[in-house]
Design a protein around this motif. Structure first.
Motif, PDB file in Angstrom:
ATOM      1  N   GLY A  33       0.813  -1.212   0.000  1.00 21.41           N
ATOM      2  CA  GLY A  33       0.000   0.000   0.000  1.00 21.41           C
ATOM      3  C   GLY A  33       0.843   1.256   0.000  1.00 21.41           C
ATOM      4  N   GLU A  34       1.907   1.256   0.820  1.00 21.47           N
ATOM      5  CA  GLU A  34       2.787   2.424   0.894  1.00 21.47           C
ATOM      6  C   GLU A  34       3.552   2.612  -0.415  1.00 21.47           C
ATOM      7  OE1 GLU A  34       4.492   5.811   2.212  1.00 21.47           O
ATOM      8  OE2 GLU A  34       2.782   4.711   3.058  1.00 21.47           O
ATOM      9  N   ILE A  35       3.955   1.505  -1.032  1.00 22.02           N
ATOM     10  CA  ILE A  35       4.647   1.571  -2.324  1.00 22.02           C
ATOM     11  C   ILE A  35       3.759   2.262  -3.358  1.00 22.02           C
ATOM     12  CG2 ILE A  35       5.428   0.171  -4.291  1.00 22.02           C
ATOM     13  CD1 ILE A  35       6.480  -1.849  -2.239  1.00 22.02           C
ATOM     14  N   ILE A  40       2.146   7.085  -6.559  1.00 22.25           N
ATOM     15  CA  ILE A  40       1.189   8.127  -6.916  1.00 22.25           C
ATOM     16  C   ILE A  40       1.846   9.504  -6.846  1.00 22.25           C
ATOM     17  CG2 ILE A  40      -0.875   9.350  -6.101  1.00 22.25           C
ATOM     18  CD1 ILE A  40      -2.014   6.597  -5.319  1.00 22.25           C
ATOM     19  N   LYS A  41       2.669   9.708  -5.828  1.00 23.00           N
ATOM     20  CA  LYS A  41       3.321  11.005  -5.628  1.00 23.00           C
ATOM     21  C   LYS A  41       4.357  11.331  -6.701  1.00 23.00           C
ATOM     22  CE  LYS A  41       2.885  11.124  -0.583  1.00 23.00           C
ATOM     23  NZ  LYS A  41       3.640  11.110   0.695  1.00 23.00           N
ATOM     24  N   LYS A  42       5.120  10.302  -7.113  1.00 22.04           N
ATOM     25  CA  LYS A  42       6.281  10.589  -7.962  1.00 22.04           C
ATOM     26  C   LYS A  42       6.088  10.289  -9.450  1.00 22.04           C
ATOM     27  CE  LYS A  42       8.577   6.101  -7.283  1.00 22.04           C
ATOM     28  NZ  LYS A  42       9.719   5.392  -6.706  1.00 22.04           N
ATOM     29  N   ASP A  85       3.810  -6.880   3.341  1.00 25.14           N
ATOM     30  CA  ASP A  85       2.428  -6.670   3.755  1.00 25.14           C
ATOM     31  C   ASP A  85       1.608  -6.225   2.547  1.00 25.14           C
ATOM     32  OD1 ASP A  85      -0.002  -5.798   4.825  1.00 25.14           O
ATOM     33  OD2 ASP A  85       0.849  -3.891   5.482  1.00 25.14           O
ATOM     34  N   GLY A  86       0.552  -6.955   2.241  1.00 25.99           N
ATOM     35  CA  GLY A  86      -0.330  -6.563   1.131  1.00 25.99           C
ATOM     36  C   GLY A  86       0.064  -7.132  -0.208  1.00 25.99           C
ATOM     37  N   LYS A 127       0.823   9.373   7.555  1.00 28.27           N
ATOM     38  CA  LYS A 127       1.069   9.237   6.112  1.00 28.27           C
ATOM     39  C   LYS A 127       2.548   9.143   5.732  1.00 28.27           C
ATOM     40  CE  LYS A 127      -3.168  11.105   4.129  1.00 28.27           C
ATOM     41  NZ  LYS A 127      -3.750  12.143   3.256  1.00 28.27           N
ATOM     42  N   PRO A 128       3.427   9.978   6.277  1.00 22.38           N
ATOM     43  CA  PRO A 128       4.836   9.919   5.838  1.00 22.38           C
ATOM     44  C   PRO A 128       5.515   8.578   6.101  1.00 22.38           C
ATOM     45  CG  PRO A 128       4.399  11.983   6.969  1.00 22.38           C
ATOM     46  CD  PRO A 128       3.192  11.120   7.170  1.00 22.38           C
ATOM     47  N   SER A 129       5.186   7.923   7.215  1.00 25.20           N
ATOM     48  CA  SER A 129       5.860   6.671   7.585  1.00 25.20           C
ATOM     49  C   SER A 129       5.030   5.425   7.316  1.00 25.20           C
ATOM     50  CB  SER A 129       6.218   6.692   9.075  1.00 25.20           C
ATOM     51  OG  SER A 129       5.034   6.646   9.864  1.00 25.20           O
TER      52      SER A 129
END
Length: 218
Positions: A33-35, A40-42, A85-86, A127-129
């Motif tokens: 999920g974090e990946i 999305i950001k970059k 995870d995920g 969100k950041p971590s």
């Protein structure tokens, strides 16, 4: 070396347990999920596709996800192992991952749908971590504030009953068959199933005990 996959429905506590294991075992925690959120950001080219897919509660394409996972495993300090995870979420993804790297442990957190609703509705994130909390089951030390940075916590946009229902249906369709696949792989992969409707510390201790077993697999 411990290469671990955390499996379970949305809201089963995968992220929380992965974070605890990362600290206990001193190996990186890689969140699918974090990946995707970082992607999305970059990356403007894939931003709309990922956002639309996630907001609908559906899964991104397997080939796309596998490439991102491979890149992140290579970037992380994963010499002594890692925790995923995920991912994988389908048998197709698991077989593709198996070609790339040998997974040693699969840990399945089993939970009922009614408990998922209760958990996700109270979920808070940094969100950041990617650190996760819960207003009742795992509250931050200070109300709505991250324990480490002191920054304000927030709720995920996809943590709504409608999207949770869609995500759970996707999970039943794709990931439940994956659980059965891992069960059949018991001779090659250390498999553990835990009822997730227990305290965070109790689940963590059960996982650590399982990882420390000197059990031989053929």
């Amino acid at each position: 070396m411990k290469r671990i996959i955390i499996l379970g429905a949305p809201g089963s506590g995968k992220g929380t347990q992965a974070q605890l294991l990362s600290k206990s075992l001193c190996i990186p925690f890689i969140s699918a999920g974090e990946i995707l959120r970082q992607e999305i950001k970059k990356n403007e080219k894939t931003r709309s596709y990922i956002k639309n897919t996630i907001n609908q509660g559906k899964l991104v394409k397997s080939s796309f996800m596998i490439q991102l996972i491979k890149e992140n495993i290579q970037k992380k300090n994963s010499f002594n192992g890692f925790i995923l995870d995920g991912f994988p979420r389908t048998i197709e993804q698991a077989k593709s991952l198996k070609k790339y790297i040998a997974i040693e442990y699969a840990i399945y957190l089993n939970i009922e749908y009614k408990d998922i609703i209760n958990r996700i509705e109270g979920r808070l994130i940094h969100k950041p971590s990617g650190r996760t909390y819960h207003s009742i089951f795992n509250p931050p030390k200070q109300h709505n504030v991250d324990d480490i940075t002191g920054e304000i916590l927030s709720k995920r946009k996809d943590d709504t009953k409608k999207i949770i229902k869609t995500r759970f249906e996707e999970y039943i369709k794709h990931t439940q068959p994956l659980i059965h696949w891992f069960q059949k792989e018991k001779k090659k992969i250390h498999y553990l199933e835990i009822e997730a409707n227990q305290s965070i510390n109790h689940i963590h201790k059960k996982i650590i005990n399982h990882l420390n077993k000197k059990k031989k697999y053929k």
